[in-house]
Design an enzyme around this catalytic site. Structure first.
Site, PDB file in Angstrom:
ATOM      1  N   ALA B  15       0.827  -1.203   0.000  1.00 35.45           N
ATOM      2  CA  ALA B  15       0.000   0.000   0.000  1.00 35.45           C
ATOM      3  C   ALA B  15       0.857   1.246   0.000  1.00 35.45           C
ATOM      4  CB  ALA B  15      -0.913   0.003   1.228  1.00 35.45           C
ATOM      5  N   CYS B  16       0.404   2.276  -0.731  1.00 30.64           N
ATOM      6  CA  CYS B  16       1.013   3.599  -0.587  1.00 30.64           C
ATOM      7  C   CYS B  16      -0.116   4.614  -0.567  1.00 30.64           C
ATOM      8  CB  CYS B  16       2.050   3.894  -1.674  1.00 30.64           C
ATOM      9  SG  CYS B  16       1.383   4.145  -3.316  1.00 30.64           S
ATOM     10  N   ASP B  17       0.229   5.890  -0.514  1.00 32.91           N
ATOM     11  CA  ASP B  17      -0.783   6.924  -0.333  1.00 32.91           C
ATOM     12  C   ASP B  17      -1.866   6.848  -1.407  1.00 32.91           C
ATOM     13  OD1 ASP B  17      -1.959   9.245   0.777  1.00 32.91           O
ATOM     14  OD2 ASP B  17      -0.995  10.458  -0.764  1.00 32.91           O
ATOM     15  N   VAL B  46      -3.548   3.184   0.720  1.00 27.76           N
ATOM     16  CA  VAL B  46      -3.448   2.731   2.105  1.00 27.76           C
ATOM     17  C   VAL B  46      -4.794   2.825   2.823  1.00 27.76           C
ATOM     18  CG1 VAL B  46      -2.701   4.960   3.060  1.00 27.76           C
ATOM     19  CG2 VAL B  46      -1.973   2.835   4.149  1.00 27.76           C
TER      20      VAL B  46
END
Lengths: 381, 102
Positions: B15-17, B46
């Protein structure tokens, strides 16, 4: 100070909340960046001052920014709140603020899309058990139609004009920052916020909105698209790590440079700053210097550069702005490299590079190993 | 802290922003390294980690948001996008067996 590896600027909960809100705003824009780019490329090519001026094709420019882009934002914002139904009502409500205003309604779309979807969500929740069997479709369609239609009217009469004033007010605020040559100071906020993973929130949650409004003007471009996305400052820090960083980290820098500068994934350099937080001074100075050059040469981009790759900068620079653009990126990288190198002690001196970051990294490795010994049962590794 | 046996891991989410940039890059890396295993590797924002994920990896700066989204899930924070020991540990555990701690 330098040993704090994870950002803990504020209370941890506050940081996550700001990230979350910012991520929410950016989340409405980011899936639609492709449409922004299409608009930017068409603009750069076909407007009277473009590469291949064409009055017929240039008629695309206005409707895309006036209707398509805000509608996509409102649609996506609605979808985030309430799925497909939310998306549809978000688009309807956004149409109201578009018609009720004279400026690009990115901000209005970011308000109306989620708001409309939220109201529909409340309606759907309140009535889900009360609808007689066989009437679900009727209620479903007419609830969107009536609530959405009402919100569109409200948008034309009230919210559109209010948001127009708000947008104009923010736009003139930014404009005065630019004309008074204080816009480089934006780097003081932007660069630290970036490494706290607020990069998307700032660029796509805020700057795209203001930049889009500015780019609708006669110049068809905005410096605001360049503030956060400039790959120069990060490049300078990575180069400094390559030349003067802790020896264990040097080999990783060239790969990171390619991913950052050409691929445009700025996140790759955040850890290099977070492990030596004083290096934030390098990106602040580099960012400010770059913005100063962009501002002094009067250049801008025609659309958001996303990802923040040099290729995105090249394709979205209008004809005639190339010298200023390249100069700004190079100056930003250069200043950032010099400051970062100085902060890294040029790889020698009493403050020998390998100090904090490496021991910290080693500590983590040791700790990770120790943990894995406890956690992983025998025979696992 | 939740933990999971690596043999129970069916879906690994990175996950990232925005779920569009750095997570995609790391996910394609991890996918390559896990080729030949049955583990599904996905990338997401995320705040939208799917409920059927077994293990989530994200940068330490975003871990708190991930934990808020999925409090009971095994969340492995990392600090470097290339060659982070925490990521390597998860990959080794999946390949060779072991427990993954959140």
């Amino acid at each position: 100070m330098e040993t704090t590896f994870t950002p803990t600027v504020e209370g941890a909960g506050v940081k996550a909340t700001i990230q979350r809100i910012g991520g929410y705003l950016a989340g409405m824009v980011m899936p639609n960046i492709g449409a922004f780019i299409a608009w930017g490329l068409i603009t750069a090519a076909f407007i009277p001052t473009g590469w291949i001026p064409n009055t017929k094709l240039a008629t695309l420019v206005g409707p895309i920014i006036t209707y398509l882009l805000p509608l996509l934002i409102g649609y996506t914002g609605g979808k985030m709140v309430h799925g497909q139904r939310g998306a549809v009502i978000g688009a309807i409500a956004t149409m109201g603020v578009i018609v009720g205003s004279s400026v690009p309604m990115f901000l209005g779309a970011m308000i109306m899309g989620p708001l409309a979807a939220y109201l529909l969500l409340k309606f759907d929740r309140a009535f889900e058990d009360k609808i007689k069997s066989g009437f679900e479709m009727l209620v479903g369609n007419y609830s969107i139609g009536i609530i959405g239609g009402g919100l569109a009217l409200l948008g034309v009469w009230v919210i559109g004009p209010v948001v127009t004033h708000l947008t104009n007010w923010m736009g003139s605020g930014v404009h005065s920052l630019i004309t008074h040559h204080v816009i480089p100071l934006a780097a003081v906020i932007i660069e630290p916020a970036k490494v706290l993973f607020l990069n998307n929130a700032i660029n796509h949650g805020v700057l795209d909105v203001l930049g889009g409004a500015a780019a609708k003007g006669a110049s068809h471009k905005s410096i605001l698209f360049m503030l956060e996305a400039n790959p120069g400052p990060g490049l300078g820090v990575l180069l400094a790590y390559w030349f003067f960083g802790p020896k264990a980290l040097r080999p990783s820098a060239p790969g990171a440079i390619i991913i950052h500068f050409f691929g445009g994934i700025h996140e790759i350099y955040f850890p290099y700053i977070l492990m030596k937080p004083r290096l934030i001074l390098a990106t602040i100075c580099g960012g400010a210097a770059g913005i100063a050059v962009f501002s002094a040469t009067g250049v801008g981009l025609v659309a958001p550069a996303s990802p923040g790759s040099i290729f995105a900068f090249i394709t979205e620079t209008p004809k005639g702005d190339y010298i200023g653009m390249f100069l700004g990126v190079i100056v930003a990288a250069g200043v950032s490299l010099i400051v970062a190198s100085a902060l890294l002690g040029f790889g020698r001196g009493p403050d020998v590079s390998d100090s904090e970051a490496l021991t910290d990294a080693q500590d983590r490795n040791r700790k990770a190993k120790a943990e894995s010994k406890i956690a992983v049962p025998t025979g696992a590794l | 802290m939740p933990s999971i046996e690596s043999t129970d891991v069916k879906k690994l989410v990175i996950a990232c922003d925005a779920g569009m940039g750095s997570s995609v890059m790391l996910a394609s890396n991890v996918k390559k390294q896990l080729k030949g295993t049955s583990v599904i590797v996905e990338h997401t924002p995320v705040d939208h980690i799917p409920a059927d994920a077994d293990v989530v990896m994200c940068h330490a700066g975003l871990a708190e948001r991930a934990r808020k989204t999925r409090p009971d899930m095994v969340i492995v924070p990392f600090r470097l996008f290339m060659g982070d020991p925490a990521v390597t540990k998860v990959i080794n555990a999946i390949k060779n067996g072991g427990t993954i701690d959140g």
